[in-house]
Design a protein around this motif. Structure first.
Motif, PDB file in Angstrom:
ATOM      1  N   PHE A  41      49.042  65.157  38.909  1.00 55.02           N
ATOM      2  CA  PHE A  41      48.277  64.716  37.751  1.00 55.02           C
ATOM      3  C   PHE A  41      46.801  64.645  38.104  1.00 55.02           C
ATOM      4  O   PHE A  41      46.432  64.499  39.271  1.00 55.02           O
ATOM      5  N   GLY A  42      45.956  64.748  37.075  1.00 59.25           N
ATOM      6  CA  GLY A  42      44.526  64.574  37.249  1.00 59.25           C
ATOM      7  C   GLY A  42      44.146  63.109  37.190  1.00 59.25           C
ATOM      8  O   GLY A  42      44.956  62.233  36.835  1.00 59.25           O
ATOM      9  N   PHE A  43      42.908  62.831  37.503  1.00 56.80           N
ATOM     10  CA  PHE A  43      42.404  61.453  37.570  1.00 56.80           C
ATOM     11  C   PHE A  43      42.563  60.731  36.233  1.00 56.80           C
ATOM     12  O   PHE A  43      42.820  59.526  36.185  1.00 56.80           O
ATOM     13  N   HIS A  44      42.428  61.467  35.128  1.00 56.20           N
ATOM     14  CA  HIS A  44      42.517  60.841  33.813  1.00 56.20           C
ATOM     15  C   HIS A  44      43.928  60.896  33.236  1.00 56.20           C
ATOM     16  O   HIS A  44      44.115  60.671  32.031  1.00 56.20           O
ATOM     17  N   GLN A  45      44.906  61.157  34.106  1.00 56.76           N
ATOM     18  CA  GLN A  45      46.307  61.180  33.670  1.00 56.76           C
ATOM     19  C   GLN A  45      47.151  60.149  34.422  1.00 56.76           C
ATOM     20  O   GLN A  45      48.366  60.275  34.500  1.00 56.76           O
ATOM     21  N   ILE A  46      46.522  59.126  34.933  1.00 55.27           N
ATOM     22  CA  ILE A  46      47.237  58.163  35.776  1.00 55.27           C
ATOM     23  C   ILE A  46      48.309  57.414  34.983  1.00 55.27           C
ATOM     24  O   ILE A  46      49.410  57.168  35.490  1.00 55.27           O
ATOM     25  N   GLU A  47      48.017  57.056  33.741  1.00 53.67           N
ATOM     26  CA  GLU A  47      49.024  56.373  32.934  1.00 53.67           C
ATOM     27  C   GLU A  47      50.260  57.251  32.748  1.00 53.67           C
ATOM     28  O   GLU A  47      51.397  56.763  32.816  1.00 53.67           O
ATOM     29  N   ARG A  48      50.043  58.517  32.529  1.00 54.26           N
ATOM     30  CA  ARG A  48      51.160  59.451  32.403  1.00 54.26           C
ATOM     31  C   ARG A  48      51.936  59.538  33.714  1.00 54.26           C
ATOM     32  O   ARG A  48      53.169  59.601  33.715  1.00 54.26           O
ATOM     33  N   ALA A  49      51.225  59.504  34.832  1.00 56.62           N
ATOM     34  CA  ALA A  49      51.886  59.551  36.138  1.00 56.62           C
ATOM     35  C   ALA A  49      52.841  58.378  36.304  1.00 56.62           C
ATOM     36  O   ALA A  49      53.994  58.544  36.737  1.00 56.62           O
ATOM     37  N   PHE A  50      52.395  57.174  35.965  1.00 57.94           N
ATOM     38  CA  PHE A  50      53.263  56.009  36.089  1.00 57.94           C
ATOM     39  C   PHE A  50      54.450  56.086  35.126  1.00 57.94           C
ATOM     40  O   PHE A  50      55.557  55.652  35.458  1.00 57.94           O
ATOM     41  N   ASP A  51      54.228  56.640  33.957  1.00 54.78           N
ATOM     42  CA  ASP A  51      55.327  56.781  33.002  1.00 54.78           C
ATOM     43  C   ASP A  51      56.411  57.703  33.561  1.00 54.78           C
ATOM     44  O   ASP A  51      57.609  57.409  33.452  1.00 54.78           O
ATOM     45  N   VAL A  52      55.998  58.803  34.175  1.00 57.85           N
ATOM     46  CA  VAL A  52      56.961  59.729  34.779  1.00 57.85           C
ATOM     47  C   VAL A  52      57.696  59.056  35.931  1.00 57.85           C
ATOM     48  O   VAL A  52      58.910  59.222  36.090  1.00 57.85           O
ATOM     49  N   MET A  53      56.971  58.298  36.742  1.00 61.53           N
ATOM     50  CA  MET A  53      57.614  57.598  37.853  1.00 61.53           C
ATOM     51  C   MET A  53      58.691  56.642  37.350  1.00 61.53           C
ATOM     52  O   MET A  53      59.731  56.457  37.988  1.00 61.53           O
ATOM     53  N   HIS A  54      58.446  56.031  36.200  1.00 57.74           N
ATOM     54  CA  HIS A  54      59.391  55.061  35.650  1.00 57.74           C
ATOM     55  C   HIS A  54      60.573  55.737  34.958  1.00 57.74           C
ATOM     56  O   HIS A  54      61.730  55.327  35.155  1.00 57.74           O
ATOM     57  N   THR A  55      60.301  56.760  34.171  1.00 55.61           N
ATOM     58  CA  THR A  55      61.354  57.357  33.334  1.00 55.61           C
ATOM     59  C   THR A  55      62.120  58.480  34.019  1.00 55.61           C
ATOM     60  O   THR A  55      63.211  58.838  33.588  1.00 55.61           O
ATOM     61  N   GLN A  56      61.558  59.052  35.085  1.00 49.49           N
ATOM     62  CA  GLN A  56      62.221  60.164  35.765  1.00 49.49           C
ATOM     63  C   GLN A  56      62.398  59.873  37.256  1.00 49.49           C
ATOM     64  O   GLN A  56      62.258  60.749  38.100  1.00 49.49           O
ATOM     65  N   ALA A  57      62.728  58.622  37.557  1.00 52.65           N
ATOM     66  CA  ALA A  57      62.760  58.166  38.945  1.00 52.65           C
ATOM     67  C   ALA A  57      63.662  59.016  39.826  1.00 52.65           C
ATOM     68  O   ALA A  57      63.354  59.250  41.003  1.00 52.65           O
ATOM     69  N   GLU A  58      64.771  59.506  39.282  1.00 52.84           N
ATOM     70  CA  GLU A  58      65.705  60.270  40.111  1.00 52.84           C
ATOM     71  C   GLU A  58      65.140  61.611  40.547  1.00 52.84           C
ATOM     72  O   GLU A  58      65.632  62.229  41.501  1.00 52.84           O
ATOM     73  N   HIS A  59      64.091  62.086  39.865  1.00 47.72           N
ATOM     74  CA  HIS A  59      63.499  63.380  40.190  1.00 47.72           C
ATOM     75  C   HIS A  59      62.158  63.261  40.911  1.00 47.72           C
ATOM     76  O   HIS A  59      61.591  64.273  41.335  1.00 47.72           O
ATOM     77  N   VAL A  60      61.634  62.054  41.034  1.00 48.95           N
ATOM     78  CA  VAL A  60      60.304  61.845  41.612  1.00 48.95           C
ATOM     79  C   VAL A  60      60.426  61.479  43.086  1.00 48.95           C
ATOM     80  O   VAL A  60      61.177  60.585  43.460  1.00 48.95           O
ATOM     81  N   ARG A  61      59.677  62.200  43.911  1.00 53.92           N
ATOM     82  CA  ARG A  61      59.535  61.801  45.313  1.00 53.92           C
ATOM     83  C   ARG A  61      58.135  61.233  45.509  1.00 53.92           C
ATOM     84  O   ARG A  61      57.963  60.047  45.711  1.00 53.92           O
TER      85      ARG A  61
END
Length: 356
Positions: free
Chosen positions: A325-345
């Protein structure tokens, strides 16, 4: 400069702040990349002991922009390497008091008043950061800067393995195939240790084989954990070889209890996963087996070693970065970490790049 400030749980503001000016013994670093981990997500969700507001980010690489005047301060890192403008560096995020008992006996990683950038004080999700020169570690030549922030989690995994006193020929079980478990597996293999890895998610367990695990176990949380002999049999070598090392990298109370059950008499169990939950276990297990139960937190200045581990295994570490993600996409990054935890390393945030 802009700083991505978490002002409350789940709320981010991009604030204008002055660029810091280096003082004696410090350097100004222009942040290039930050990787995010589970701790960052817990902070974002308001489940950590951090203050708000806070600038998150403790796994960071950047380029030195300015170093305080060398006539009045030391411009070398802890290893004695000279730090100069233009150097690509990783920051050690741990800050210790130097005076408490832990610090006095050479264990500043568990200082009584320890602080960690991005966790208890402002960190690296900003365009610039000021840091003591002694906390900087040069990135080895040829190592892509995108991989360099992983030197911090690599140091944590290496600390856990070194706490275990693992040596060649032993059989180890690693519980949890997130980044710390995977890096622990890789480092154990470098030491000549055979590793069986375990996780509740098939995708994560299978990934452990890419990091050197002899075999991987998919754990059913509702079923009994495989016994020590069953785990030994999976190595296809000696089914009677005892499991003498267990790295517990989940923080799950049931996983910790299973670690004690699986470990052979005189074995060592290292708890590197952190949780506020209580573990219930029969006290007879520890004395009857004479187990060594070891905690592991942060690292004893192993980020340089972690960077060299990454340099030796760049393709494997590249697989840890699953989302960018880019610097201005941090909120999206956290959302992905929360909703797609099984796929995130690991999530990589590029601070200094297109869209900066």
């Amino acid at each position: 400069m802009k700083a991505a400030t978490t002002v409350a749980a789940g709320t981010l503001e991009y604030q204008e702040r002055p660029i810091p000016t280096p003082t004696a013994g410090t350097a100004l670093v222009r942040v290039e990349h930050v990787t995010l981990c589970g701790t960052d997500l817990h902070i974002w969700q308001g489940e950590y002991l951090n203050p708000f507001p806070i600038v998150q980010g403790h796994e960071v690489v950047g380029r030195v922009e300015q170093v305080a005047d060398s006539d009045t301060s030391d411009t070398s890192d802890a290893s004695g390497a000279s730090i100069a403008c233009g150097d690509t560096v990783v920051l050690s995020p741990v800050r210790s008091c130097g005076a408490c008992y832990a610090c006095r006996v050479g264990r500043p990683n568990v200082c009584e008043r320890v602080s960690v950038l991005g966790c208890y004080e402002d960190g690296a999700l900003a365009q610039y950061i000021l840091a003591p020169v002694e906390t900087l570690r040069k990135v080895p030549p040829g190592l892509p800067s995108e991989l360099a922030p992983l030197g911090e989690p690599a140091s944590i995994a290496m600390q856990a393995v070194r706490r275990s006193r693992a040596h060649a020929g032993e059989l180890a079980l690693v519980i949890g195939c997130g980044p710390i478990g995977l890096i622990s597996t890789l480092y154990l293999r470098e030491l000549g240790v055979d590793v069986v890895a375990a996780d509740t998610l098939p995708e994560r367990a299978e990934t452990a084989k890419e990091f050197g695990a002899v075999e991987a176990i998919v754990v059913d949380p509702a079923a009994a954990f495989p016994t020590g002999p069953q785990i030994s049999a999976l190595t296809a070598t000696d089914s009677t070889r005892p499991v003498t090392v267990v790295i517990e990298a989940t923080g799950s109370p049931s996983a910790f209890a299973a670690a004690l059950d699986v470990a052979a008499p005189t074995g060592r169990v290292v708890a590197v996963g952190i949780s506020d939950r209580d573990a219930r276990l029969p006290l007879r297990t520890i004395p009857l087996k004479e187990l060594d139960i070891l905690g592991s937190r942060n690292s004893l200045d192993l980020i340089g070693d972690g960077l060299r581990l990454i340099a030796r295994h760049q393709e494997r570490f590249a697989r840890l970065i699953t989302h960018r993600f880019g610097f201005h996409q941090i909120e999206r990054a956290f959302d992905v970490m929360h909703t797609q935890a099984e796929h995130v390393r690991k999530v990589l945030v590029t601070v200094d790049g297109p869209g900066r």
